[in-house]
Structure formats: C-alpha cells, structure tokens
Design a protein around this motif. Structure first.
Motif, PDB file in Angstrom:
ATOM      1  N   UNK A   1      -8.284   1.989   1.124  1.00 24.18           N
ATOM      2  CA  UNK A   1      -7.525   2.705   2.155  1.00 24.18           C
ATOM      3  C   UNK A   1      -6.513   3.636   1.507  1.00 24.18           C
ATOM      4  N   UNK A   2      -5.819   3.128   0.515  1.00 25.04           N
ATOM      5  CA  UNK A   2      -4.833   3.935  -0.205  1.00 25.04           C
ATOM      6  C   UNK A   2      -5.492   5.163  -0.832  1.00 25.04           C
ATOM      7  N   UNK A   3      -6.639   4.972  -1.491  1.00 25.43           N
ATOM      8  CA  UNK A   3      -7.350   6.085  -2.119  1.00 25.43           C
ATOM      9  C   UNK A   3      -7.847   7.089  -1.092  1.00 25.43           C
ATOM     10  N   UNK A   4      -8.421   6.579   0.016  1.00 30.74           N
ATOM     11  CA  UNK A   4      -8.947   7.478   1.046  1.00 30.74           C
ATOM     12  C   UNK A   4      -7.825   8.305   1.674  1.00 30.74           C
ATOM     13  N   UNK A   5      -6.678   7.680   1.932  1.00 29.72           N
ATOM     14  CA  UNK A   5      -5.565   8.406   2.538  1.00 29.72           C
ATOM     15  C   UNK A   5      -4.943   9.382   1.546  1.00 29.72           C
ATOM     16  N   UNK A   6      -4.919   9.036   0.258  1.00 29.69           N
ATOM     17  CA  UNK A   6      -4.386   9.954  -0.760  1.00 29.69           C
ATOM     18  C   UNK A   6      -5.279  11.183  -0.896  1.00 29.69           C
ATOM     19  N   UNK A   7      -6.613  10.988  -0.824  1.00 34.38           N
ATOM     20  CA  UNK A   7      -7.548  12.116  -0.905  1.00 34.38           C
ATOM     21  C   UNK A   7      -7.409  13.014   0.323  1.00 34.38           C
TER      22      UNK A   7
ATOM     23  N   UNK B   1       5.506   3.626   1.895  1.00 34.03           N
ATOM     24  CA  UNK B   1       4.990   2.359   1.363  1.00 34.03           C
ATOM     25  C   UNK B   1       5.006   1.301   2.465  1.00 34.03           C
ATOM     26  N   UNK B   2       3.888   0.581   2.576  1.00 28.85           N
ATOM     27  CA  UNK B   2       3.715  -0.405   3.640  1.00 28.85           C
ATOM     28  C   UNK B   2       3.224  -1.719   3.056  1.00 28.85           C
ATOM     29  N   UNK B   3       3.773  -2.818   3.557  1.00 34.39           N
ATOM     30  CA  UNK B   3       3.276  -4.144   3.178  1.00 34.39           C
ATOM     31  C   UNK B   3       2.367  -4.635   4.302  1.00 34.39           C
ATOM     32  N   UNK B   4       1.167  -5.055   3.922  1.00 39.06           N
ATOM     33  CA  UNK B   4       0.190  -5.586   4.868  1.00 39.06           C
ATOM     34  C   UNK B   4       0.044  -7.092   4.603  1.00 39.06           C
ATOM     35  N   UNK B   5       0.306  -7.896   5.628  1.00 35.83           N
ATOM     36  CA  UNK B   5       0.173  -9.346   5.538  1.00 35.83           C
ATOM     37  C   UNK B   5      -0.991  -9.744   6.439  1.00 35.83           C
ATOM     38  N   UNK B   6      -1.992 -10.404   5.852  1.00 35.39           N
ATOM     39  CA  UNK B   6      -3.183 -10.798   6.590  1.00 35.39           C
ATOM     40  C   UNK B   6      -3.253 -12.317   6.620  1.00 35.39           C
ATOM     41  N   UNK B   7      -3.374 -12.875   7.837  1.00 44.77           N
ATOM     42  CA  UNK B   7      -3.506 -14.319   8.022  1.00 44.77           C
ATOM     43  C   UNK B   7      -4.804 -14.602   8.765  1.00 44.77           C
ATOM     44  N   UNK B   8      -5.470 -15.674   8.362  1.00 46.71           N
ATOM     45  CA  UNK B   8      -6.712 -16.078   9.014  1.00 46.71           C
ATOM     46  C   UNK B   8      -6.692 -17.586   9.191  1.00 46.71           C
ATOM     47  N   UNK B   9      -6.909 -18.040  10.429  1.00 50.50           N
ATOM     48  CA  UNK B   9      -6.962 -19.467  10.741  1.00 50.50           C
ATOM     49  C   UNK B   9      -8.312 -19.783  11.358  1.00 50.50           C
TER      50      UNK B   9
ATOM     51  N   UNK C   1       3.117   3.542   7.342  1.00 46.02           N
ATOM     52  CA  UNK C   1       2.671   2.461   8.217  1.00 46.02           C
ATOM     53  C   UNK C   1       1.719   2.954   9.307  1.00 46.02           C
ATOM     54  N   UNK C   2       1.966   4.138   9.864  1.00 41.46           N
ATOM     55  CA  UNK C   2       1.099   4.657  10.931  1.00 41.46           C
ATOM     56  C   UNK C   2      -0.315   4.906  10.416  1.00 41.46           C
ATOM     57  N   UNK C   3      -0.440   5.391   9.189  1.00 41.11           N
ATOM     58  CA  UNK C   3      -1.769   5.635   8.621  1.00 41.11           C
ATOM     59  C   UNK C   3      -2.507   4.330   8.335  1.00 41.11           C
ATOM     60  N   UNK C   4      -1.781   3.304   7.911  1.00 38.89           N
ATOM     61  CA  UNK C   4      -2.396   2.001   7.654  1.00 38.89           C
ATOM     62  C   UNK C   4      -2.839   1.368   8.968  1.00 38.89           C
ATOM     63  N   UNK C   5      -2.020   1.486  10.016  1.00 36.80           N
ATOM     64  CA  UNK C   5      -2.428   0.942  11.317  1.00 36.80           C
ATOM     65  C   UNK C   5      -3.694   1.650  11.811  1.00 36.80           C
ATOM     66  N   UNK C   6      -3.763   2.951  11.618  1.00 40.75           N
ATOM     67  CA  UNK C   6      -4.970   3.692  12.014  1.00 40.75           C
ATOM     68  C   UNK C   6      -6.182   3.185  11.231  1.00 40.75           C
TER      69      UNK C   6
ATOM     70  N   UNK D   1       0.850  -1.186   0.000  1.00 36.38           N
ATOM     71  CA  UNK D   1       0.000   0.000   0.000  1.00 36.38           C
ATOM     72  C   UNK D   1       0.887   1.238   0.000  1.00 36.38           C
ATOM     73  N   UNK D   2       0.553   2.203  -0.854  1.00 39.09           N
ATOM     74  CA  UNK D   2       1.321   3.444  -0.948  1.00 39.09           C
ATOM     75  C   UNK D   2       0.874   4.444   0.106  1.00 39.09           C
TER      76      UNK D   2
END
Length: 158
Positions: free
Chosen positions: A147-153, A102-110, A13-18, A9-10
């Motif tokens: 998320x990327x679009x909303x944060x860019x706007x 730029x942030x990499x988001x890794x999502x795991x679901x078990x 990291x702090x904005x993605x965590x939020x 995601x462009x």
C-alpha cells in the motif's frame, strides 16, 4: 483465538482508509486464489450495506462464510464480522494518524467456535498458533508495504 499486529505506514490516514476499503481489489485477489465471492450491497449506499457470501476449501473441506461490514468509521476504523460452519469471526482495523504523512494500522482478528466440529478445528489451529501468528503478521506487513509503495508511486509527478 485472538491475533493482533500493528504496522506504521508512510501515508496519510485518509489514503490508508481508502486502501483498506478497496473491496474490489480484495475480491479480485480472492477470486485468483480460487475463492468464490458473491457481493451483496453497494458501496455507494454506505459501507455498512456491504456483505459477501464466500466459499472456499480449507483443510480439504468446502467452507461457507457470510462476511459483513459491522462498523465503518472513516477514516479511523473498519470492523468486519464473519459467520459460517459453526464459527464466528471478527476483524478490526484501527487507523491512528501519527503525523500528517504517517499512519499506524492496528489489525485484530478473533475467531470463536460455536459447534463441536468448530472447536476441534480451532484446537488444531492452536497447535499451529506460532506459524499462523507469524503468517498473519507477515500478511499485514506485506499489505502495509504494498500500500505504501502503491500510494508513493501514485503521488509521483508524471
């Protein structure tokens, strides 16, 4: 059952965590889809105090689930735990800063069955694993894009 995907995601990291901890938005989205959501706890007291009782219909049967924040490590990780109807689930979101913007988001679901009925349900899900895996990846990609679009706007000058 295990699902895993990653998205770059462009945004910082702090904005993605939020964005991944914006539980009010997720609650409203679930309510619009007919899910009953009852929050326990207050985010102001810390994310680990948050929990939800969730009720929904799945395959024609009513389901109940208790969802809790198992671990919060801002701005790098968030883990959620779920229990209900003979199942236990865990979702982990890990964030890695690739660069300042730029942030990499890794999502795991078990998902783990704890009863015979739950094992039968998981077995039926395994038969549709490719379709479920594709939908999981698409949902995560859609969340990343939105998320990327909303944060860019939000960062555009007015």
């Amino acid at each position: 059952m295990h699902f895993e995907t990653k998205e770059d995601i462009d945004s910082p990291i702090a904005e993605i965590f939020a964005a991944i901890t914006d539980f009010e938005t997720f609650e409203r989205s679930a309510l619009r889809r007919g899910v009953e959501v009852n929050r326990k706890g207050n985010a102001a007291e810390g994310l680990e105090t948050l929990a939800w009782d969730v009720g929904f219909q799945f395959r024609g049967s009513p389901r109940q689930m208790a969802l809790t924040v198992a671990r919060s490590q801002p701005p790098n990780a968030l883990d959620l735990a779920a229990k209900g109807n003979g199942m236990e689930g865990a979702m982990s979101v890990e964030l890695l800063a690739l660069s300042p913007r730029r942030t990499r988001m890794i999502v795991r679901f078990d998902l783990a069955p704890k009863s015979l009925a739950a094992r039968l349900l998981v077995q039926s899900l395994k038969l549709a694993r490719n379709k479920i895996d594709r939908r999981f990846r698409l949902r995560v990609a859609e969340f990343a894009r939105m998320t990327e679009e909303r944060l860019a706007q939000g960062s555009q000058p007015a």
